[in-house]
Design a protein around this motif. Structure first.
Motif, PDB file in Angstrom:
ATOM      1  N   PRO B 342       0.809  -1.219  -0.056  1.00 55.42           N
ATOM      2  CA  PRO B 342      -0.003  -0.182   0.089  1.00 55.42           C
ATOM      3  C   PRO B 342       0.983   1.305  -0.058  1.00 55.42           C
ATOM      4  O   PRO B 342       0.221   2.418  -0.260  1.00 55.42           O
ATOM      5  CB  PRO B 342      -0.775  -0.162   1.383  1.00 55.42           C
ATOM      6  N   ALA B 343       2.262   1.190   0.385  1.00 53.19           N
ATOM      7  CA  ALA B 343       2.963   2.242   0.212  1.00 53.19           C
ATOM      8  C   ALA B 343       2.730   3.313   0.808  1.00 53.19           C
ATOM      9  O   ALA B 343       2.203   3.382   1.882  1.00 53.19           O
ATOM     10  CB  ALA B 343       3.352   2.428  -1.368  1.00 53.19           C
ATOM     11  N   ILE B 344       2.469   4.597  -0.049  1.00 49.40           N
ATOM     12  CA  ILE B 344       2.249   5.763   0.760  1.00 49.40           C
ATOM     13  C   ILE B 344       0.790   6.540   0.208  1.00 49.40           C
ATOM     14  O   ILE B 344       0.456   7.409   0.720  1.00 49.40           O
ATOM     15  CB  ILE B 344       3.133   7.077   0.334  1.00 49.40           C
ATOM     16  N   TYR B 345       0.096   5.331   0.102  1.00 52.61           N
ATOM     17  CA  TYR B 345      -1.312   5.515  -0.434  1.00 52.61           C
ATOM     18  C   TYR B 345      -2.529   5.289   0.552  1.00 52.61           C
ATOM     19  O   TYR B 345      -2.205   4.074   1.210  1.00 52.61           O
ATOM     20  CB  TYR B 345      -1.592   4.806  -1.819  1.00 52.61           C
ATOM     21  N   LYS B 346      -3.798   5.867   0.333  1.00 47.38           N
ATOM     22  CA  LYS B 346      -4.541   5.533   1.397  1.00 47.38           C
ATOM     23  C   LYS B 346      -5.786   4.676   0.402  1.00 47.38           C
ATOM     24  O   LYS B 346      -5.961   4.861  -0.930  1.00 47.38           O
ATOM     25  CB  LYS B 346      -5.354   6.918   1.756  1.00 47.38           C
ATOM     26  N   ARG B 398      -0.589  10.192  -7.806  1.00 43.15           N
ATOM     27  CA  ARG B 398       0.016   9.677  -6.624  1.00 43.15           C
ATOM     28  C   ARG B 398      -0.547  10.953  -5.740  1.00 43.15           C
ATOM     29  O   ARG B 398      -0.788  10.399  -4.617  1.00 43.15           O
ATOM     30  CB  ARG B 398       1.429   9.936  -6.798  1.00 43.15           C
ATOM     31  N   ARG B 399      -0.623  12.138  -6.162  1.00 43.59           N
ATOM     32  CA  ARG B 399      -0.988  13.154  -5.240  1.00 43.59           C
ATOM     33  C   ARG B 399      -2.325  13.076  -4.706  1.00 43.59           C
ATOM     34  O   ARG B 399      -2.729  13.465  -3.586  1.00 43.59           O
ATOM     35  CB  ARG B 399      -0.755  14.526  -6.155  1.00 43.59           C
ATOM     36  N   ARG B 400      -3.216  12.503  -5.551  1.00 40.83           N
ATOM     37  CA  ARG B 400      -4.553  12.248  -5.139  1.00 40.83           C
ATOM     38  C   ARG B 400      -4.700  11.192  -4.108  1.00 40.83           C
ATOM     39  O   ARG B 400      -5.722  11.072  -3.485  1.00 40.83           O
ATOM     40  CB  ARG B 400      -5.446  12.074  -6.320  1.00 40.83           C
ATOM     41  N   ILE B 403      -0.669  10.095   1.650  1.00 41.42           N
ATOM     42  CA  ILE B 403      -0.828  10.506   3.001  1.00 41.42           C
ATOM     43  C   ILE B 403      -0.378  11.957   2.964  1.00 41.42           C
ATOM     44  O   ILE B 403       0.890  12.262   2.619  1.00 41.42           O
ATOM     45  CB  ILE B 403      -0.163   9.603   3.872  1.00 41.42           C
ATOM     46  N   ARG B 404      -1.201  12.746   3.678  1.00 46.51           N
ATOM     47  CA  ARG B 404      -0.546  14.371   3.658  1.00 46.51           C
ATOM     48  C   ARG B 404       0.398  14.411   4.712  1.00 46.51           C
ATOM     49  O   ARG B 404       0.114  13.847   5.716  1.00 46.51           O
ATOM     50  CB  ARG B 404      -1.772  15.212   3.413  1.00 46.51           C
ATOM     51  N   HIS B 405       1.066  15.573   4.684  1.00 49.16           N
ATOM     52  CA  HIS B 405       2.224  15.736   5.481  1.00 49.16           C
ATOM     53  C   HIS B 405       1.379  16.097   6.948  1.00 49.16           C
ATOM     54  O   HIS B 405       1.913  15.688   8.053  1.00 49.16           O
ATOM     55  CB  HIS B 405       3.140  16.922   5.264  1.00 49.16           C
ATOM     56  N   TYR B 410       0.488   8.112  10.755  1.00 47.78           N
ATOM     57  CA  TYR B 410      -0.632   7.534  10.095  1.00 47.78           C
ATOM     58  C   TYR B 410      -0.421   6.213   9.800  1.00 47.78           C
ATOM     59  O   TYR B 410       0.562   5.333   9.896  1.00 47.78           O
ATOM     60  CB  TYR B 410      -0.620   8.171   8.547  1.00 47.78           C
ATOM     61  N   THR B 411      -1.755   5.439  10.376  1.00 49.92           N
ATOM     62  CA  THR B 411      -1.658   3.949  10.441  1.00 49.92           C
ATOM     63  C   THR B 411      -2.188   3.499   8.849  1.00 49.92           C
ATOM     64  O   THR B 411      -3.483   3.923   8.569  1.00 49.92           O
ATOM     65  CB  THR B 411      -2.528   3.499  11.493  1.00 49.92           C
ATOM     66  N   THR B 412      -1.401   2.713   8.243  1.00 46.59           N
ATOM     67  CA  THR B 412      -1.752   2.399   6.995  1.00 46.59           C
ATOM     68  C   THR B 412      -2.675   1.292   7.044  1.00 46.59           C
ATOM     69  O   THR B 412      -2.606   0.538   7.709  1.00 46.59           O
ATOM     70  CB  THR B 412      -0.637   2.032   5.897  1.00 46.59           C
ATOM     71  N   ILE B 413      -3.307   0.881   5.723  1.00 50.02           N
ATOM     72  CA  ILE B 413      -4.062  -0.214   5.600  1.00 50.02           C
ATOM     73  C   ILE B 413      -3.704  -1.617   5.975  1.00 50.02           C
ATOM     74  O   ILE B 413      -4.328  -2.430   6.557  1.00 50.02           O
ATOM     75  CB  ILE B 413      -4.915  -0.214   4.244  1.00 50.02           C
ATOM     76  N   ALA B 414      -2.134  -1.629   5.814  1.00 48.80           N
ATOM     77  CA  ALA B 414      -1.697  -2.827   6.062  1.00 48.80           C
ATOM     78  C   ALA B 414      -1.251  -2.939   7.570  1.00 48.80           C
ATOM     79  O   ALA B 414      -0.553  -3.842   8.043  1.00 48.80           O
ATOM     80  CB  ALA B 414       0.013  -2.673   5.084  1.00 48.80           C
TER      81      ALA B 414
END
Ligand code: FES
Ligand code: FES
Lengths: 170, 787
Positions: B342-346, B398-400, B403-405, B410-414
């Motif tokens: 899931p990297a840096i994405y929501k 990617r921007r969309r 996770i914003r600064h 932030y707890t990721t989905i993983a």
């Protein structure tokens, strides 16, 4: 067994060697000059590069008997009285090494390049070092180091390198 | 007097202490070690991928000149246990026996079958040819999918299956649910070719026995002297306290020396048998068969998104090639990646499943990045495909989703909690340095012109999990060791400092960086610090060096130990200066009494006082030493944005990297020069996977790319100049604020380059090029798309 006479880093040696003995192993195992490492068995990596009679060679691709009567300079013969050469300094200052395994070969190959082409471009450095693999640095700092050494090294330093060869062959 | 204002060491581009011996050839590589009576070992290896060994006769070898002993697998079997696998990822994992030398069956080309001990290396190599071995061929198992078929030949017949394990993870909504409401669903298959790590120093081991006490010293080109000591004790039955493991100068590792190898156990067993010192050094071609490989996966990726480009869910199915045996952490490598897809994405849904598969090939294990480059490759490739599908710029997509600064932690989905980061800032900086808009304009212009040399732009916005530590997390993942790291600091009578670290470097510059950290905290000159490592006698505790953990865990331990040293010194200083501890200021290595700066003592003077013990406060022991073991609560999460522009010649298939820019955020930087060097090296390895390197097997299971002449390690002439820069958001999981950098370049660069290659060819109808993107593969992709 064949008797050979060879001058290595300014010291004269006389030894009986098997005809098939590689120069790299002669330096390392017989003379204990372990500053020249071995990285491959296909003459591909360049780690074992030394100077033989003013030419840089891969010492894993040369037989010890071929060095008979010749003069070898290894990385261990570069620093005189503890003073590093411009290339050694440049590798240090530009972070041109990480694990350092490729470094003796890199320095010896770069030394050869600068002898032939004292003011190479970055591209020329990259081409000249094509036979020397490094797995750590991504080469960029090595290229920078060689360029910096080229800039720094005044012309008087290079003839000295030749002198070593001459006095050794004499 | 107060302490002089000295320039802080941390943050300074110090040239390395380590260089002095490396550039003058005064190194101790393991193969450099010589001693009286030393015997050289040579290993006879199976030429076949899979066979029953029906006869091994070593007696002819014994008649060869210089040979002292020769052993078959059966000769050595007694007293040698199975090589360890420390990461049984599931309860029902299949754990085959892994003898250090084959006894009745060989399972990959290169599996050892006999060993010769001789007086020199040539004699040992010669004698191998005299050994007689009869093989009864068995079918090789090469293809990951075919290996899982019910009637497939088996790598380990006694296990009844080639399936090693299946490890699932599912979080958030179900993927089925988000797929149902998605506007776009993409499915892609990516291949992670096998790679050969190629540390420039081949592996080597020297064992010296001390028969009188039953002690052994093992010198090994290893990343993990501490773990090796424990494991060799388990494999050979020699008590741990009788084993001393030394990692002398080690010429690179990249994960390939994060291992307990059969040859290490064999050398120990033979030294025990013969009572003589022995040495084994691998040749490069031998290493290609015998040193573990990296990667080796098939990744099926499915992504669901809205038409605006919002990610809804991700589903990942992996087949991971274990090779013939499980090495130290083989099964765990893909699992490390499980958390990084899931990297840096929501997103709302994430499903992952990995099946480990046995094949008759060299075992796989950690290789630079280990699991995380594979994950990052898949997600970053599929993000580009999604952008193309939706007609969005890949950076915009990617921007969309990122996770914003202002959303950290932030707890990721993983399930990972990213402590800090600023993806917007790193990306903005990278786009600017790269000249993104201008290059896009040039790309459009070339496409319109139908230029046969196309321009492609690839982006990769990655994060990774570094500082492999939290022991409790490792426990949950069934990893059998802790993730802590130890450091101790000793102030010597002269005021000099010894830092003992449990990390074990092989080119990363620990001596320099650890000196910088200690010098700052203690206020002593950088030159006064000596770092001791890599020897279980002088640095008895450690978890060694891998996974970009050294600085974030080991450096942190040094930092804390130094802080404790200062606290102890403060006690002594207060006593000597007849002041209360609270009234002391400490700066630049000097304790002084607030308000009366003429009353002062340097920490180095205090070290002497503490050593003589002539005037210490009651209850204070002589000496000023401290030890710390650090086990952080969380990993650290470096991130960054990499941009690559390539020119692809559609007529020849040749790819040239035109521009490479990366902005990495590795938290606080101890030595910017070393950080940059690590990034460069990582980029080279990641680019090598994208464009050059692959371990290729033929249908019989022979390693076709079996020498360094056939396996394309890129040279200086193959790689571009990199533009590197940084942003700095400090990590919160350690007091230093550092994140780790060793793997960043490798993780990020592979997808950046392949994205660029595909981007160049997309107008011609190409949607993927399998790695490595060799001229032939590129050329074929273009042909197939246009034909
Ligand atoms: S060891 Fe000589 S070229 Fe590799
Ligand atoms: S510095 Fe490690 S191989 Fe070049």
């Amino acid at each position: 067994m064949t008797r050979i006479k060879v001058n290595v880093d300014g010291t004269a040696y006389e030894d009986d060697v098997e005809p098939r003995l590689l120069l790299a192993h002669y330096l390392r195992d017989r003379l204990g000059l372990t500053g020249t490492p071995i990285g491959c068995d296909t003459s591909t990596c360049g780690a074992c590069t030394v100077d033989l009679d003013g030419q840089s060679v891969k010492s894993c691709a040369v037989l010890a008997v071929q060095a008979d009567g010749g003069a070898v300079t290894t990385v261990q013969g570069l620093a005189r009285n503890g003073a590093w050469t411009a290339l050694q300094r440049a590798f240090h200052e530009r972070h041109g090494l990480q694990c350092g395994y490729c470094t003796p070969g890199m320095i010896m190959a770069a030394r050869d390049l600068l002898r032939e082409n004292p003011h190479p471009t970055a591209d020329e450095v990259r081409q000249a070092l094509e036979g020397n693999l490094c797995r750590c640095t991504g080469y960029q700092n090595i290229v920078r180091a060689v360029l910096a050494a080229a800039e720094e090294e005044d012309t008087s330093a290079r003839p000295e390198a030749h002198q070593v060869t001459e006095e050794a062959t004499a | 007097m107060t302490g002089q204002a000295v320039e802080p060491e941390v943050g300074r581009a110090r040239a390395r202490k380590e260089d002095a011996w490396l550039i003058t050839g005064q190194t101790t590589w393991t193969d450099n070690i010589q001693m009286a009576g030393l015997l050289h070992l040579a290993v006879l290896r199976s030429p076949m991928a899979h066979a029953r060994v029906t006869r091994v006769d070593v007696t002819p070898a014994l008649r060869c000149p210089g040979v002292v002993a020769a052993f078959s697998g059966a000769d050595l079997a007694e007293g040698l246990g199975s090589l360890p696998c420390a990461w049984p990822v599931t309860e029902d994992i299949v754990l085959p026996d892994h003898p250090p030398i084959a006894v009745d069956e060989v399972r990959h080309a290169g599996d050892p079958v006999a060993v010769v001990a001789a007086r020199d290396r040539y004699a040992a190599a010669d004698a191998l040819e005299a050994i007689e071995v009869d093989y009864d061929p068995l079918p090789p198992v090469l293809d990951l999918e075919a290996a899982l078929a019910p009637d497939a030949p088996l790598v380990h017949a006694d296990k009844g299956t080639n399936r090693c394990y299946t490890w699932p993870l599912a979080t958030g909504e179900s993927f089925e649910a988000v797929r149902a409401r998605a506007d776009v669903v993409l499915r892609r298959r990516y291949h992670q070719q096998r790679l050969i790590p190629n540390a420039m120093e081949p592996r080597a081991v020297v064992v010296t026995p001390l028969a009188a006490s039953g002690e052994y010293t093992v010198y090994s080109a290893t990343q993990i002297p501490h773990i090796l000591r424990i494991m060799l004790s388990v494999v050979t039955g020699i008590p741990e306290q009788k084993l001393r493991v030394i990692a002398p100068d080690v010429g690179g590792g990249f994960g390939s020396k994060l291992q307990v190898y059969g040859e290490e156990a064999l050398a120990l067993a033979i030294a025990r048998r013969l009572g003589r010192p022995v040495k084994w050094t691998e040749s490069r071609s031998e290493g290609y068969l015998a040193t573990h490989h990296g990667r080796g996966m098939i990744q099926d990726v499915e992504v669901a998104a809205t038409s605006e480009g919002r990610l809804l869910g991700l589903k990942v199915g992996l087949l991971a090639d274990m090779g013939a045996y499980l090495m130290l952490v083989t099964p765990g490598i893909p699992i490390l990646g499980a958390f990084m897809y899931p990297a840096i994405y929501k997103m709302d849904a994430y499903e992952f499943s990995c099946t480990g598969v046995f094949t008759t090939k060299t075992p796989t294990d950690a290789y630079r990045g280990a699991g995380r480059p594979e994950a990052t490759y898949a997600i970053e490739r599929v993000m580009d495909e999604l952008a193309a599908e939706l007609g969005l710029d890949p950076v915009e997509l990617r921007r969309r989703n990122w996770i914003r600064h202002d959303e950290f932690p932030y707890t990721t989905i993983a399930g990972l909690t990213y402590d800090s980061g600023d993806y917007e800032a790193a990306t903005a900086k990278a786009l600017e340095l790269f000249g993104y808009d201008a290059l896009r304009a040039e790309q459009r212009e070339r496409n319109e012109r139908g230029d046969p040399v196309r321009l492609g732009i690839g982006v990769s916005t990655y994060t990774e999990m570094c500082g492999l530590a939290p022991s409790r997390v490792l426990r949950d993942l069934r990893y059998s060791a802790g993730g802590w790291e130890a450091a101790s600091i000793r102030m010597l009578p002269t005021g000099k400092v010894e830092v003992v670290t449990g990390t074990s470097p092989h080119g990363q510059g620990h001596e320099t960086c650890w000196s910088q950290i200690a010098a700052d905290v203690l206020g002593v000159p950088f030159e006064d610090v000596e770092v001791v490592h890599g020897d279980t006698r002088t640095a008895p505790q450690g978890m060694d060096t891998y996974g970009s953990r050294s600085l974030a865990v080991g450096g942190e331990a040094v930092h804390r130990a130094a802080t404790t040293v200062v606290a102890k010194a403060r006690k002594v200083a207060a006593h000597l200066l007849e002041a209360s501890e609270q009234d002391l200021e400490f700066s630049g290595g000097v304790f002084s009494v607030k308000g009366s700066p003429e009353a002062h003592k340097t920490i180095q003077e205090i070290a002497f006082e503490a050593f003589t013990h002539h005037d210490l406060p009651d209850g204070v022991e002589p000496g000023i030493n401290a030890e710390h073991v650090v086990d952080p609560e969380n990993f650290s999460y470096p991130h960054g944005t990499h941009l690559c522009a390539v020119e692809v010649d559609t007529e020849t298939g040749r790819t040239r990297i035109r521009r490479y820019v990366c902005v990495d955020d590795v938290g606080r930087v101890v030595n910017p020069m070393i950080v940059e060097g690590q990034v460069h090296g990582g980029l080279a390895q990641g680019i090598a996977q994208a464009l050059y390197e692959e371990a290729v097997y033929d249908d019989e299971g022979n390693l076709v790319s079996g020498t360094m002449a056939d396996y394309l390690v890129p040279s200086a002439a193959d790689l571009p100049d990199f533009v590197t820069d940084r942003t700095e958001t400090p990590a919160t999981s350690n007091a230093l604020g550092v994140k780790g950098v060793g793997e960043a370049g490798t993780i990020a660069s592979t997808p950046a380059v392949v994205n660029a290659v595909v981007d160049a060819l997309r107008p011609l109808g190409v949607h993927d090029v399998r790695m490595p993107c060799t001229p032939e593969r590129v050329w074929r992709a273009v042909k197939e798309a246009s034909g």
